[in-house]
Design an enzyme around this catalytic site. Structure first.
Site, PDB file in Angstrom:
ATOM      1  N   SER A 239       0.605  -1.196  -0.052  1.00  0.00           N
ATOM      2  CA  SER A 239      -0.018  -0.030   0.017  1.00  0.00           C
ATOM      3  C   SER A 239       0.921   1.290   0.014  1.00  0.00           C
ATOM      4  O   SER A 239       1.753   1.356  -0.863  1.00  0.00           O
ATOM      5  CB  SER A 239      -0.770  -0.144   1.077  1.00  0.00           C
ATOM      6  OG  SER A 239      -1.977   0.927   1.242  1.00  0.00           O
ATOM      7  N   ASP A 464      -8.368  -3.883  -6.906  1.00  0.00           N
ATOM      8  CA  ASP A 464      -7.963  -3.295  -5.842  1.00  0.00           C
ATOM      9  C   ASP A 464      -8.736  -1.959  -5.530  1.00  0.00           C
ATOM     10  O   ASP A 464      -8.466  -1.222  -6.623  1.00  0.00           O
ATOM     11  CB  ASP A 464      -6.466  -3.084  -5.686  1.00  0.00           C
ATOM     12  CG  ASP A 464      -5.971  -2.440  -4.423  1.00  0.00           C
ATOM     13  OD1 ASP A 464      -6.506  -1.924  -3.793  1.00  0.00           O
ATOM     14  OD2 ASP A 464      -4.925  -3.072  -3.905  1.00  0.00           O
ATOM     15  N   HIS A 493      -6.876  -5.922  -0.816  1.00  0.00           N
ATOM     16  CA  HIS A 493      -5.802  -5.204  -0.749  1.00  0.00           C
ATOM     17  C   HIS A 493      -4.753  -5.772  -0.087  1.00  0.00           C
ATOM     18  O   HIS A 493      -4.837  -6.200   1.106  1.00  0.00           O
ATOM     19  CB  HIS A 493      -6.157  -3.842  -0.098  1.00  0.00           C
ATOM     20  CG  HIS A 493      -5.124  -2.624  -0.013  1.00  0.00           C
ATOM     21  ND1 HIS A 493      -4.674  -2.055  -1.302  1.00  0.00           N
ATOM     22  CD2 HIS A 493      -4.304  -2.098   0.944  1.00  0.00           C
ATOM     23  CE1 HIS A 493      -3.915  -1.127  -1.169  1.00  0.00           C
ATOM     24  NE2 HIS A 493      -3.558  -1.138   0.146  1.00  0.00           N
TER      25      HIS A 493
END
Length: 531
Positions: A239, A464, A493
């Site tokens: 991320s 995502d 994710h």
């Protein structure tokens, strides 16, 4: 973005009352490596990072048992690394960063060094990473034989000189304003909250704010590398951690050995951070629909409707009820959005969120209150939530120059909300403090390949929500020789933490042998959750 730990309370409450989630996009940077205009400052910071790393290499880390209240069991050890608050002044004020590690589980001969992890945010703590060994996480068992697992709290986070913008108990109080405005008065109220939040950050943490940038965290990462006694860094970023890795690879290309980036923030300067958040709103709507389709397909378990439209109608009904009379007096539309948002974020939340929704429709309101309302007795958790949100805001606001015109924010979000209503206004209010940010805003680093950059492994799912697929494609273009593994028709994710042998085996091969496929790879999706 914050670490993907769906079972804990992941979401970060926006100042104006909306949670944004565990892995919200995050993190921009301070100055291009090759930017002529900012060259002197950049040179000073590069030199400062060299000085700090040399100092850390000499000092090392004094490892000891972790403090009891950190929740890190033996044999995990903890320690501290000192870094300059401002790399342009390396002999000036120092701040301490918390680090932890667990040694490789294989032999001395098998050891390949330390693998350093960042889970995202900005604002996520990496200290739980070594627990992948103590909890016997099977996905990481092979890699653990070869590497020490090292986590850290980035500057401003957790135990690393934490910042704050508002009293944590006030921060979590509910119900908050409905993020979807009905009138100009509603927008004015949210704008006031956002401005007050920015002012609170200056009041409580003003000295830190100018230095809360992704490039500074990348410099910190290099100092940690030196303190660990590692010539080159092995890095895993998820991320926002992918953006941190992209900036590190740009600033320190010759200091990297291997890097895996998973669920990728688009590193282009045009996206950091305003446009990235707008892109997120579109992707969240798509993944929200994926979840509703799954709920409808499993109507025998959840009784929420046999079509997406039927599930959406029940959601809108729940939202309208909570707006009129907050459920249990505390769960309004803002709290609902925060809770339900974890379903488009993580597949591991599909069953729990649908189960709570199903119970509510069947007449059990308590399950929803327990799941979505703040727990005012959990002071430690509330401090962590407020801190995570403060760091998220501080880094995104400092990394890049944000629009200051309310007309622009209003126009962009009004337009986007028409077709993407699930998250758009929540996300807008969460980021709006950046429009009146009281500290310096920088120019993002120009992420690209420089001499010495090794081949990087990029992993991304096509659906995502938090970090849309285009981000992985963009980083792949910018980092020459990188390889992209695409998990097709999936959208949870954080792909490397899921069971998908097509992905897992390739991550192992890269980290253990430096092996990459001759071309990019497309993998089938991991298993869909079963109710």
């Amino acid at each position: 973005m914050r670490e993907a730990r769906p079972k804990s309370r992941l979401l970060a409450l926006g100042s104006a009352g909306v949670l944004v989630t565990a892995t919200l996009i995050a993190g921009a940077v301070s100055a291009p490596v090759a930017g002529a205009a900012s060259r002197p400052a950049q040179d000073r910071e590069a030199k400062g990072a060299e000085i700090a790393a040399a100092r850390a290499a000499k000092a090392g880390v004094k490892w000891q048992d972790c403090p009891a209240d950190w929740g890190l069991e033996k044999p995990i050890q903890c320690g501290w690394v000192s870094v300059p608050l401002d790399y342009a002044h390396p002999y000036g004020k120092q701040i301490k960063l918390a680090v932890d590690r667990i040694g490789n589980t294989g032999t001395k001969k098998e050891r390949q060094g330390a693998l350093v992890y960042n889970p995202g945010g900005p604002g996520g703590s990496g200290l739980r990473f070594p627990r992948r060994v103590t909890t016997k996480n099977a996905i990481w068992a092979n890699v653990a034989k070869a590497y020490d697992f090292v986590g850290f709290d980035p500057r401003g986070v957790g135990h690393s000189t934490p910042i704050s913008c508002v009293d944590p108990q006030e921060f979590v109080k509910a119900p908050k304003l409905d993020p979807v405005p009905d009138s100009e008065a509603d927008k004015t109220a949210q704008r006031k909250l956002a401005r007050a939040y920015a002012e609170g950050c200056a009041k409580r943490s003003g000295a830190m704010l100018p230095h809360m940038t992704t490039p500074n965290t990348a410099r910190d990462l290099d100092v940690i590398r030196a303190a660990l006694g590692e010539k080159k860094l092995n890095y895993l970023g998820v991320s926002y951690g992918t953006y941190l890795g992209a900036v590190y690879g740009t600033l320190f290309p010759g200091h990297l050995r291997r890097m895996v980036v998973d669920s990728v923030v688009d590193p282009s300067r045009e996206k950091i951070w305003y446009q990235a958040n707008l892109d997120q709103d579109v992707a969240f709507e798509g993944r929200w629909k994926d979840w509703q389709d799954w709920v409808a397909a499993n109507d025998a378990a959840f009784h929420l409707g046999t079509t997406r439209a039927a599930v959406q109608a029940k959601w809108l009904q729940l939202r309208a009820t909570a707006k009129k009379h907050p459920i249990g007096g505390v769960v309004g539309p803002a709290e609902l959005t925060s809770f339900f948002q974890s379903a488009p974020y993580y597949d591991s939340s599909w069953v729990p969120v649908a189960t709570v929704f199903s119970k509510y429709v069947a007449g059990d309101t308590q399950a929803l209150v327990d799941a979505a309302a703040p727990d005012l007795s959990d002071t430690a958790g509330n401090i962590a939530s407020e801190n995570g949100n403060a760091v998220y805001t501080a880094v995104e606001c400092a990394d890049a120059k944000w629009p200051t015109s309310w007309q622009k924010w209003n126009r962009d979000n009004t337009r986007l909300h028409q077709d993407h209503p699930f998250l758009t206004w929540s996300n807008a209010w969460m980021n709006l403090p950046c429009a009146t940010w009281p500290a310096k805003q920088h120019t993002p680093v120009d992420v690209k390949t420089h001499k010495g950059l090794p081949k990087v492994l990029i992993v991304q799912s096509t659906r995502d929500a938090a970090t849309p697929y285009g981000g992985a494609v963009e980083l792949h273009k910018r980092f020459k020789g990188s390889r992209l593994i695409t998990e097709k028709n999936a959208g949870s994710h954080g792909v490397t933490g899921l069971v998908n042998p097509c992905v897992n085996q390739r991550v192992d091969a890269y980290l253990l042998k430096g092996a990459l496929d001759g071309k990019d790879v497309t993998c089938a999706p991991h298993a869909t959750p079963k109710p």
